[in-house]
Motif scaffolding. Structure first.
Motif, short mmCIF file in Angstrom:
data_model
loop_
_atom_site.label_atom_id
_atom_site.label_comp_id
_atom_site.label_asym_id
_atom_site.label_seq_id
_atom_site.Cartn_x
_atom_site.Cartn_y
_atom_site.Cartn_z
N UNK A 23 6.95 8.72 7.40
CA UNK A 23 6.03 8.48 6.28
C UNK A 23 6.65 7.55 5.24
N UNK A 24 7.92 7.72 4.94
CA UNK A 24 8.59 6.85 3.96
C UNK A 24 8.63 5.41 4.44
N UNK A 25 8.92 5.20 5.72
CA UNK A 25 8.92 3.84 6.27
C UNK A 25 7.54 3.21 6.19
N UNK A 26 6.52 4.01 6.49
CA UNK A 26 5.14 3.52 6.44
C UNK A 26 4.78 3.10 5.01
N UNK A 27 5.13 3.92 4.05
CA UNK A 27 4.84 3.59 2.64
C UNK A 27 5.59 2.33 2.22
N UNK A 28 6.86 2.19 2.61
CA UNK A 28 7.62 0.99 2.27
C UNK A 28 6.96 -0.26 2.85
N UNK A 29 6.52 -0.18 4.09
CA UNK A 29 5.85 -1.33 4.72
C UNK A 29 4.54 -1.66 4.02
N UNK A 30 3.76 -0.65 3.68
CA UNK A 30 2.50 -0.89 2.96
C UNK A 30 2.77 -1.52 1.60
N UNK A 31 3.79 -1.03 0.91
CA UNK A 31 4.14 -1.60 -0.39
C UNK A 31 4.59 -3.05 -0.25
N UNK A 32 5.38 -3.33 0.76
CA UNK A 32 5.86 -4.70 0.99
C UNK A 32 4.69 -5.63 1.28
N UNK A 33 3.76 -5.20 2.11
CA UNK A 33 2.58 -6.01 2.41
C UNK A 33 1.78 -6.30 1.15
N UNK A 34 1.60 -5.28 0.32
CA UNK A 34 0.84 -5.46 -0.91
C UNK A 34 1.54 -6.44 -1.84
#
Length: 87
Positions: A23-34
């Motif tokens: 979940x933490x990796x997924x959130x980091x990736x979503x934040x990076x994309x944003x």
């Protein structure tokens, strides 16, 4: 969080820890994309931090709150960005 037994904390199970890591990796990736899709956020962050460091206010939280609610925030950020050489 893993406890040592003295404080009553038991920590996460291995399965829960693995899911948390996913979940933490997924959130980091979503934040990076944003962040990549909104480069103006990096500009705003740089400008606001520069202003805080320049002014060194006694209460930086209030300073930032007031800065971010300026009626001409966009113009102020662009002017400050030009002054500090960021675009």
């Amino acid at each position: 969080m893993s406890g040592n037994g003295d404080d009553g904390l038991t920590g996460l199970s291995e399965k829960d820890q693995q899911q948390l890591d996913i979940d933490k990796r997924k959130i980091r990736l979503e934040n990076e994309k944003y962040m990549r899709s909104h480069p103006e956020l990096a500009l705003i962050t740089t400008v606001v931090l520069s202003e805080v460091l320049k002014e060194a206010p006694e209460d930086p939280v209030t300073f930032v709150a007031q800065y971010m609610t300026e009626p001409d925030l966009k113009g102020r950020v662009m002017k400050a960005a030009n002054t500090i050489g960021v675009s």
